[in-house]
Design a protein around this motif. Structure first.
Motif, mmCIF file in Angstrom:
data_model
loop_
_atom_site.group_PDB
_atom_site.id
_atom_site.type_symbol
_atom_site.label_atom_id
_atom_site.label_comp_id
_atom_site.label_asym_id
_atom_site.label_seq_id
_atom_site.Cartn_x
_atom_site.Cartn_y
_atom_site.Cartn_z
ATOM 1 N N TYR A 76 0.844 -1.195 0.000
ATOM 2 C CA TYR A 76 0.000 0.000 0.000
ATOM 3 C C TYR A 76 0.884 1.252 0.000
ATOM 4 O O TYR A 76 1.683 1.469 0.908
ATOM 5 N N ARG A 77 0.698 2.081 -0.999
ATOM 6 C CA ARG A 77 1.564 3.241 -1.150
ATOM 7 C C ARG A 77 1.425 4.222 0.005
ATOM 8 O O ARG A 77 2.411 4.850 0.425
ATOM 9 N N LEU A 78 0.216 4.375 0.541
ATOM 10 C CA LEU A 78 0.009 5.315 1.646
ATOM 11 C C LEU A 78 0.878 4.951 2.839
ATOM 12 O O LEU A 78 1.518 5.826 3.446
ATOM 13 N N LEU A 79 0.935 3.653 3.171
ATOM 14 C CA LEU A 79 1.769 3.215 4.289
ATOM 15 C C LEU A 79 3.244 3.462 3.992
ATOM 16 O O LEU A 79 4.000 3.893 4.867
ATOM 17 N N ARG A 80 3.663 3.209 2.763
ATOM 18 C CA ARG A 80 5.060 3.442 2.397
ATOM 19 C C ARG A 80 5.425 4.914 2.516
ATOM 20 O O ARG A 80 6.496 5.266 3.029
ATOM 21 N N GLU A 81 4.524 5.781 2.048
ATOM 22 C CA GLU A 81 4.801 7.213 2.096
ATOM 23 C C GLU A 81 4.829 7.722 3.536
ATOM 24 O O GLU A 81 5.668 8.559 3.893
ATOM 25 N N LEU A 82 3.917 7.246 4.360
ATOM 26 C CA LEU A 82 3.895 7.671 5.767
ATOM 27 C C LEU A 82 5.165 7.222 6.488
ATOM 28 O O LEU A 82 5.747 7.981 7.275
ATOM 29 N N ALA A 83 5.586 5.981 6.231
ATOM 30 C CA ALA A 83 6.801 5.471 6.869
ATOM 31 C C ALA A 83 8.021 6.262 6.409
ATOM 32 O O ALA A 83 8.896 6.611 7.219
ATOM 33 N N ARG A 84 8.097 6.568 5.108
ATOM 34 C CA ARG A 84 9.221 7.341 4.591
ATOM 35 C C ARG A 84 9.229 8.761 5.154
ATOM 36 O O ARG A 84 10.280 9.303 5.508
ATOM 37 N N PHE A 85 8.052 9.371 5.274
ATOM 38 C CA PHE A 85 7.947 10.719 5.843
ATOM 39 C C PHE A 85 8.477 10.728 7.281
ATOM 40 O O PHE A 85 9.268 11.600 7.659
ATOM 41 N N TYR A 86 8.050 9.753 8.066
ATOM 42 C CA TYR A 86 8.477 9.669 9.473
ATOM 43 C C TYR A 86 9.992 9.509 9.576
ATOM 44 O O TYR A 86 10.663 10.244 10.310
ATOM 45 N N THR A 87 10.539 8.552 8.834
ATOM 46 C CA THR A 87 11.969 8.270 8.965
ATOM 47 C C THR A 87 12.827 9.433 8.465
ATOM 48 O O THR A 87 13.826 9.786 9.100
ATOM 49 N N GLU A 88 12.456 10.044 7.371
ATOM 50 C CA GLU A 88 13.272 11.129 6.828
ATOM 51 C C GLU A 88 13.235 12.361 7.730
ATOM 52 O O GLU A 88 14.263 13.017 7.943
ATOM 53 N N ILE A 89 12.065 12.692 8.271
ATOM 54 C CA ILE A 89 11.956 13.861 9.145
ATOM 55 C C ILE A 89 12.715 13.632 10.442
ATOM 56 O O ILE A 89 13.510 14.477 10.887
ATOM 57 N N LEU A 90 12.512 12.485 11.079
ATOM 58 C CA LEU A 90 13.155 12.226 12.375
ATOM 59 C C LEU A 90 14.656 12.050 12.234
ATOM 60 O O LEU A 90 15.424 12.461 13.103
ATOM 61 N N LEU A 141 14.238 10.028 22.774
ATOM 62 C CA LEU A 141 15.198 9.039 22.287
ATOM 63 C C LEU A 141 14.501 7.946 21.479
ATOM 64 O O LEU A 141 15.025 7.466 20.470
ATOM 65 N N THR A 142 13.312 7.562 21.924
ATOM 66 C CA THR A 142 12.548 6.547 21.198
ATOM 67 C C THR A 142 12.214 7.020 19.798
ATOM 68 O O THR A 142 12.420 6.298 18.800
ATOM 69 N N LEU A 143 11.701 8.241 19.685
ATOM 70 C CA LEU A 143 11.333 8.775 18.375
ATOM 71 C C LEU A 143 12.554 8.913 17.474
ATOM 72 O O LEU A 143 12.517 8.534 16.296
ATOM 73 N N GLY A 144 13.644 9.455 18.024
ATOM 74 C CA GLY A 144 14.828 9.673 17.210
ATOM 75 C C GLY A 144 15.446 8.393 16.704
ATOM 76 O O GLY A 144 15.761 8.268 15.507
ATOM 77 N N TYR A 145 15.600 7.413 17.590
ATOM 78 C CA TYR A 145 16.277 6.183 17.197
ATOM 79 C C TYR A 145 15.373 5.246 16.398
ATOM 80 O O TYR A 145 15.861 4.415 15.635
ATOM 81 N N SER A 146 14.056 5.347 16.566
ATOM 82 C CA SER A 146 13.164 4.469 15.803
ATOM 83 C C SER A 146 13.323 4.698 14.302
ATOM 84 O O SER A 146 13.193 3.754 13.509
ATOM 85 N N ALA A 147 13.624 5.942 13.903
ATOM 86 C CA ALA A 147 13.798 6.231 12.484
ATOM 87 C C ALA A 147 15.053 5.551 11.928
ATOM 88 O O ALA A 147 15.048 5.041 10.800
ATOM 89 N N PHE A 148 16.125 5.538 12.703
ATOM 90 C CA PHE A 148 17.359 4.871 12.260
ATOM 91 C C PHE A 148 17.203 3.349 12.289
ATOM 92 O O PHE A 148 17.655 2.646 11.388
ATOM 93 N N ILE A 149 16.576 2.853 13.345
ATOM 94 C CA ILE A 149 16.394 1.405 13.483
ATOM 95 C C ILE A 149 15.456 0.870 12.400
ATOM 96 O O ILE A 149 15.605 -0.273 11.942
ATOM 97 N N ALA A 150 14.508 1.698 11.971
ATOM 98 C CA ALA A 150 13.606 1.275 10.885
ATOM 99 C C ALA A 150 14.399 0.932 9.631
ATOM 100 O O ALA A 150 14.093 -0.048 8.932
ATOM 101 N N GLU A 151 15.435 1.723 9.327
ATOM 102 C CA GLU A 151 16.259 1.445 8.152
ATOM 103 C C GLU A 151 17.073 0.166 8.329
ATOM 104 O O GLU A 151 17.320 -0.560 7.371
ATOM 105 N N VAL A 152 17.496 -0.112 9.571
ATOM 106 C CA VAL A 152 18.218 -1.354 9.849
ATOM 107 C C VAL A 152 17.311 -2.554 9.592
ATOM 108 O O VAL A 152 17.698 -3.528 8.925
ATOM 109 N N PHE A 153 16.089 -2.488 10.095
ATOM 110 C CA PHE A 153 15.141 -3.585 9.883
ATOM 111 C C PHE A 153 14.787 -3.721 8.404
ATOM 112 O O PHE A 153 14.680 -4.835 7.886
ATOM 113 N N ARG A 154 14.591 -2.594 7.735
ATOM 114 C CA ARG A 154 14.210 -2.648 6.314
ATOM 115 C C ARG A 154 15.302 -3.315 5.482
ATOM 116 O O ARG A 154 15.031 -4.166 4.636
#
Length: 265
Positions: A76-90, A141-154
């Motif tokens: 679903y593109r909406l989920l992909r865009e929301l996830a990308r928005f979150y990770t790039e901003i944080l 710290l949770t918000l900041g690191y979740s964006a980096f960890i998301a890329e590790v999981f991806r």
């Protein structure tokens, strides 16, 4: 990409011998000197806060990061865009700025929103100071690191061969079962080493919570040095405590990596 030296594992770790000798010498100085012992006793109370902040924030960041990674790979593109928005901003915000923003912008805003709901229900409102600075720091710290960890999981999830996913589909496994039994068990071998590095980095970045007055190792060091004016001795102990934690974890992480490389797939 720089190739890994195959002799690295066979080389004698002289750096570790030197570091261990320096650590042993410094530990002797701490135990033999009354001032150092007093400073260590004071700062040791902050070790628990540092580890608590790191453990809670890192666990929460991993859960959010995994959800973001799955969303970023969704059909679903909406989920992909929301996830990308979150990770790039944080990822674009320094952790220190995020700490201050969460503590003095988001937290008061959340309290105001909760109070608006409570007033509508005729309930007693809460005060901004009821949202402790400790938990504001954990949220940041949770918000900041979740964006980096998301890329590790991806990256770990993408490392699994697509043919195995297709084979699991052919066997009739649904999406959850494919993720649980096929994808994630293989991806975790790729994910764990960088995830361990992020945990060590968070231990170091947890020192930033001292700007909010949270009584971690760094904040206790600042207060102690301001009281006894022995900055050299105090910050020696601060550095010793952080190095003890990070170097120990780094060695454990390297051992885990070697074990996982030797383990048959």
């Amino acid at each position: 990409m720089i190739p890994r030296n195959k002799n690295d594992e066979r080389e004698f770790p002289w750096w570790l011998v030197v570091a261990g000798a320096l650590g042993a010498f410094f530990l002797y100085r701490i135990l033999a000197d009354d001032l150092y012992r007093q400073v260590l006793t004071t700062l040791s109370r902050g070790v628990g806060i540092t580890l608590f902040v790191t453990a809670v924030a890192f666990t929460s960041a991993c859960l959010i990061g995994l959800g973001l990674a799955v969303a970023s790979l969704s059909r679903y593109r909406l989920l992909r865009e929301l996830a990308r928005f979150y990770t790039e901003i944080l990822r674009g915000l320094p952790i220190l700025v995020l700490l201050l923003y969460v503590a003095f912008v988001i937290a008061p805003g959340m309290v105001a929103a909760i109070n608006w709901v409570l007033e509508g229900l005729g309930q007693e409102t809460i005060r901004t100071r009821d949202f402790s600075l400790l938990w504001r720091a954990i949220v940041a710290l949770t918000l900041g690191y979740s964006a980096f960890i998301a890329e590790v999981f991806r990256a770990g999830l993408l490392s699994v061969d697509e043919g195995q996913v297709e084979a699991a589909k052919a066997l009739g496994l649904n999406g959850w079962h494919r993720f649980r039994f096929i994808v994630f068990p293989q991806a975790i071998r790729t994910i764990l080493p960088p995830l361990g590095n992020d945990f060590i980095a968070m231990i170091k970045d947890s020192s930033l919570v001292s700007v909010l007055g949270v009584l971690d190792i760094t904040q206790l060091g600042k207060v102690t040095a301001a009281g006894n004016f022995h900055y050299f001795e105090t910050y020696n102990v601060v550095a010793f405590l952080y190095l003890t934690m990070t170097v120990t974890l780094s060695l454990l992480l390297r051992r885990l990596e070697r074990h996982m490389r030797r383990k048959p797939g």
